[in-house]
Design a protein around this motif. Structure first.
Motif, mmCIF file in Angstrom:
data_model
loop_
_atom_site.group_PDB
_atom_site.id
_atom_site.type_symbol
_atom_site.label_atom_id
_atom_site.label_comp_id
_atom_site.label_asym_id
_atom_site.label_seq_id
_atom_site.Cartn_x
_atom_site.Cartn_y
_atom_site.Cartn_z
ATOM 1 N N ARG A 233 0.822 -1.202 0.000
ATOM 2 C CA ARG A 233 0.000 0.000 0.000
ATOM 3 C C ARG A 233 0.864 1.264 0.000
ATOM 4 N NH1 ARG A 233 -3.893 -0.817 -2.566
ATOM 5 N NH2 ARG A 233 -4.022 1.449 -2.291
ATOM 6 N N SER A 234 1.955 1.227 0.785
ATOM 7 C CA SER A 234 2.856 2.377 0.842
ATOM 8 C C SER A 234 3.491 2.645 -0.515
ATOM 9 C CB SER A 234 3.941 2.121 1.894
ATOM 10 O OG SER A 234 4.889 3.161 1.901
ATOM 11 N N ARG A 235 3.922 1.573 -1.185
ATOM 12 C CA ARG A 235 4.557 1.736 -2.494
ATOM 13 C C ARG A 235 3.569 2.237 -3.540
ATOM 14 N NH1 ARG A 235 8.822 3.625 -4.789
ATOM 15 N NH2 ARG A 235 9.503 2.513 -6.679
ATOM 16 N N VAL A 236 2.337 1.749 -3.483
ATOM 17 C CA VAL A 236 1.314 2.218 -4.420
ATOM 18 C C VAL A 236 1.092 3.717 -4.228
ATOM 19 C CG1 VAL A 236 -1.154 2.126 -4.975
ATOM 20 C CG2 VAL A 236 0.142 0.007 -4.702
ATOM 21 N N ASN A 237 1.039 4.158 -2.962
ATOM 22 C CA ASN A 237 0.853 5.589 -2.689
ATOM 23 C C ASN A 237 2.035 6.404 -3.223
ATOM 24 O OD1 ASN A 237 -1.598 5.152 -1.436
ATOM 25 N ND2 ASN A 237 -0.690 4.956 0.600
ATOM 26 N N ILE A 241 2.173 9.278 -6.554
ATOM 27 C CA ILE A 241 2.722 10.636 -6.571
ATOM 28 C C ILE A 241 3.733 10.783 -7.701
ATOM 29 C CG2 ILE A 241 4.090 12.307 -5.255
ATOM 30 C CD1 ILE A 241 2.916 11.045 -2.708
ATOM 31 N N LEU A 242 4.521 9.743 -7.925
ATOM 32 C CA LEU A 242 5.576 9.776 -8.936
ATOM 33 C C LEU A 242 5.021 9.797 -10.358
ATOM 34 C CD1 LEU A 242 8.645 9.670 -9.436
ATOM 35 C CD2 LEU A 242 8.469 7.158 -9.383
ATOM 36 N N PHE A 243 3.955 9.024 -10.570
ATOM 37 C CA PHE A 243 3.369 8.923 -11.911
ATOM 38 C C PHE A 243 1.934 9.473 -11.877
ATOM 39 C CE2 PHE A 243 6.423 5.403 -11.557
ATOM 40 C CZ PHE A 243 7.265 5.709 -12.616
ATOM 41 N N PRO A 244 1.540 10.265 -12.873
ATOM 42 C CA PRO A 244 0.186 10.832 -12.879
ATOM 43 C C PRO A 244 -0.879 9.728 -12.968
ATOM 44 C CG PRO A 244 1.598 11.929 -14.485
ATOM 45 C CD PRO A 244 2.349 10.716 -14.015
ATOM 46 N N VAL A 245 -1.928 9.867 -12.161
ATOM 47 C CA VAL A 245 -3.062 8.950 -12.215
ATOM 48 C C VAL A 245 -4.321 9.787 -12.376
ATOM 49 C CG1 VAL A 245 -4.403 7.226 -10.975
ATOM 50 C CG2 VAL A 245 -1.895 7.259 -10.735
ATOM 51 N N ASP A 246 -5.047 9.554 -13.448
ATOM 52 C CA ASP A 246 -6.305 10.244 -13.688
ATOM 53 C C ASP A 246 -7.424 9.222 -13.603
ATOM 54 O OD1 ASP A 246 -5.092 12.787 -14.251
ATOM 55 O OD2 ASP A 246 -4.496 11.958 -16.208
#
Length: 248
Positions: A233-237, A241-246
């Motif tokens: 979960r931490s890595r997904v969060n 932030i690192l890659f844009p998610v729309d």
């Protein structure tokens, strides 16, 4: 390179005993049915068919078709995701001190449930059950002998003994009766989906603490799974932030 005796060859590509063994092993439990000589022949024919399709696909240059390239790319992406997650989660461990700490903090939960030791006689109809019950109580026949002669349960070979079992392991009517009874008590007939039972309670066993060594690996697996989930979960969060998610 495959080893073992060569069993067949398709377009110059050998199929060996090891190839057959690996195919069977990959089937898991189902593979047990193919460890006979007949089963090995069936597997060999399946491998030959596979090699034939492969040879034909290569001859017709199917690997260069857009449909195959798309499928190959999809598979590569899935494998890359799996590999990345394995690198992230695969090395997560829990040391012995943390396992022991968890055990100590949850000591009240680390207990075996109540259990009983019981014997029974199973018959098809209530009348037969009542007749046997009367004979046993009158001392005309022992419980064990009545079980061996009349019970339809395989436990008859042991004089009706079912050994020791915990709550919820038997059908509800049988379970309730056993845990209500006193040691030495004979009860019946008790009706269940299997027929009519005469039950004798042979022993009661109170809940006891489960030794640390008996549960430490189960605790370790639980803690590892929790750490893996938290890390995931931490890595997904972080990646969000690192890659844009729309989201739409």
């Amino acid at each position: 390179m495959a080893n073992g005796r060569i069993l067949a060859s398709v377009a110059g590509n050998p199929i060996t005993e090891d190839d057959v063994a690996r195919f069977v092993a990959a089937m898991g439990e189902r593979g047990a049915a193919y460890k006979t000589p007949e089963g090995q022949k069936l597997v060999l024919e399946e491998l030959i068919a596979s090699k034939l399709f492969l040879a034909d696909a290569k001859k017709n240059l199917l690997e260069y078709e857009d449909g195959f390239k798309k499928r190959l790319a999809d598979i590569k992406d899935r494998l890359l995701v799996d590999y990345a997650m394995e690198k992230l989660l695969g090395k997560i461990t829990v040391n012995d001190a943390d396992v022991k700490k968890y055990y100590d903090e949850h000591e009240n939960e680390m207990k075996s449930g109540d259990s009983v030791t019981a014997s029974h006689i199973l018959v098809e109809d209530e009348e037969t059950a009542n007749e046997l019950l009367a004979k046993i109580r009158a001392g005309e026949v022992s419980f064990e002998d009545a079980a061996k002669e009349h019970s339809s349960c395989p436990s008859r070979e042991n004089g009706g003994s079912l050994g020791t079992f915990g709550r919820g392991q038997m059908v509800p009517e049988f379970d309730t009766a056993c845990f209500e009874m006193e040691i030495g008590e004979l009860r019946g007939p008790v009706k269940t989906q299997f027929g009519y039972h005469l039950i004798r309670l042979d022993g009661k066993n109170a809940s006891e603490p489960i030794p640390f060594d008996a549960v430490k690996e189960e605790i370790r697996r639980r803690l590892v799974a929790e750490k893996q989930q938290a890390t995931y979960r931490s890595r997904v969060n972080q990646l969000g932030i690192l890659f844009p998610v729309d989201r739409y």
